[in-house]
Write a protein that holds these residues in place. Structure first.
Motif, short mmCIF file in Angstrom:
data_model
loop_
_atom_site.label_atom_id
_atom_site.label_comp_id
_atom_site.label_asym_id
_atom_site.label_seq_id
_atom_site.Cartn_x
_atom_site.Cartn_y
_atom_site.Cartn_z
N PHE A 162 -5.14 0.86 -4.69
CA PHE A 162 -5.05 1.02 -3.42
C PHE A 162 -5.36 2.36 -2.90
O PHE A 162 -4.29 3.09 -2.90
CB PHE A 162 -3.92 0.42 -2.96
N SER A 164 -6.73 5.33 -0.08
CA SER A 164 -6.97 5.97 1.13
C SER A 164 -7.53 7.26 1.29
O SER A 164 -7.27 8.05 0.54
CB SER A 164 -5.60 5.72 2.10
N SER A 184 -9.25 2.92 4.24
CA SER A 184 -8.52 2.60 3.12
C SER A 184 -9.25 1.59 2.46
O SER A 184 -10.19 0.84 3.08
CB SER A 184 -7.17 1.97 3.27
N THR A 186 -9.44 -1.44 -1.40
CA THR A 186 -9.03 -1.90 -2.54
C THR A 186 -10.02 -2.14 -3.54
O THR A 186 -10.86 -2.64 -3.24
CB THR A 186 -8.00 -3.19 -2.14
#
Length: 244
Positions: A162, A164, A184, A186
């Protein structure tokens, strides 16, 4: 006066009869005494208790095999890879300073030379007010060189990262403007690691580990343009491991 022979016979007969009666009575008393002497419920002492034995000693662990499930954690620094601004269409963290790194996880030793583990981690890098960070959730394993005290290992794993990115706008040149990013993503990433556990006792160890994180998320800038960012880099961490 002279006694009659019949009287003597009668007296002798009485004496013999009395002796027989006395002998019979003595025999009965002796039998009764022997019977009570032989009775274990009345006179015989209780048998001695069995010898006391302590709890059996715990089984010895095989040499170099600190078996079972374990918890671990570590903290350290992350050093991003220093690519120049455009590396085959992929940007890197050039100019970013070292940041915080850490991991926490749960594992299990499945053999003297192997373990599997799941990890939740964190790493970041900064450049002024700009910041790049990632939270990897991975599953991996270790290959271990068994030893009672010093256990070096090699590890690797894959998982979900994850990521950012926060960057301020700036001008590359009078004609090239970067609008900044606050986004961000994933994505899938991975790692490999080299480390060593130093066992203080069969259940607790200190840990030193170098871990190379490999992840390349895709971000979108504030004008809608997208780009890949290589956030790979080395993390050097120090921590602990507890078996239970």
């Amino acid at each position: 006066m002279r006694k009659h022979p019949g009287c003597r016979v009668a007296a002798l007969t009485l004496i013999i009869a009395g002796l027989c009666v006395a002998a019979s009575a003595a025999t009965a008393v002796a039998d009764e005494y022997d019977r009570y002497e032989r009775s274990p419920g009345v006179y015989a002492p209780a048998p001695p208790p069995p010898p006391r034995r302590g709890a059996p000693p715990p089984p010895l662990r095989p040499v170099g095999f600190h078996a079972g499930p374990y918890l671990f954690g570590n903290v350290g620094i992350f050093e991003p890879s220093d690519y120049y601004s455009d590396y085959y269409g992929t940007y890197g963290l050039s100019g970013y300073d070292s940041g915080l790194s850490g991991n926490a996880g749960f594992g299990a030793r499945v053999s003297p030379i192997a373990a599997i583990e799941g990890t939740v981690g964190y790493f970041s890098a900064e450049r002024g007010s700009d910041k790049a960070s990632a939270v990897p959730v991975t599953i991996g394993g270790r290959l271990i060189l068994p030893h009672p005290v010093f256990e070096p290992y090699f590890g690797a794993g894959l998982g979900v990262y994850f990521a950012s990115l926060e960057e301020k706008p700036f001008d590359f040149s009078p004609t090239l403007f970067y609008p900044g990013t606050d986004d961000s993503d994933t994505t899938i990433g991975g790692y490999f690691s080299l480390g060593m556990d130093v066992w203080l006792n069969p259940r607790a160890a200190l840990n030193l580990e170098g871990r190379y994180q490999m992840v390349q998320p895709t971000f979108t800038d504030k004008l809608g343009g997208s780009f890949d960012l290589d956030m790979s880099g080395w993390a050097l961490n120090f921590g602990f491991r507890i078996n239970f």
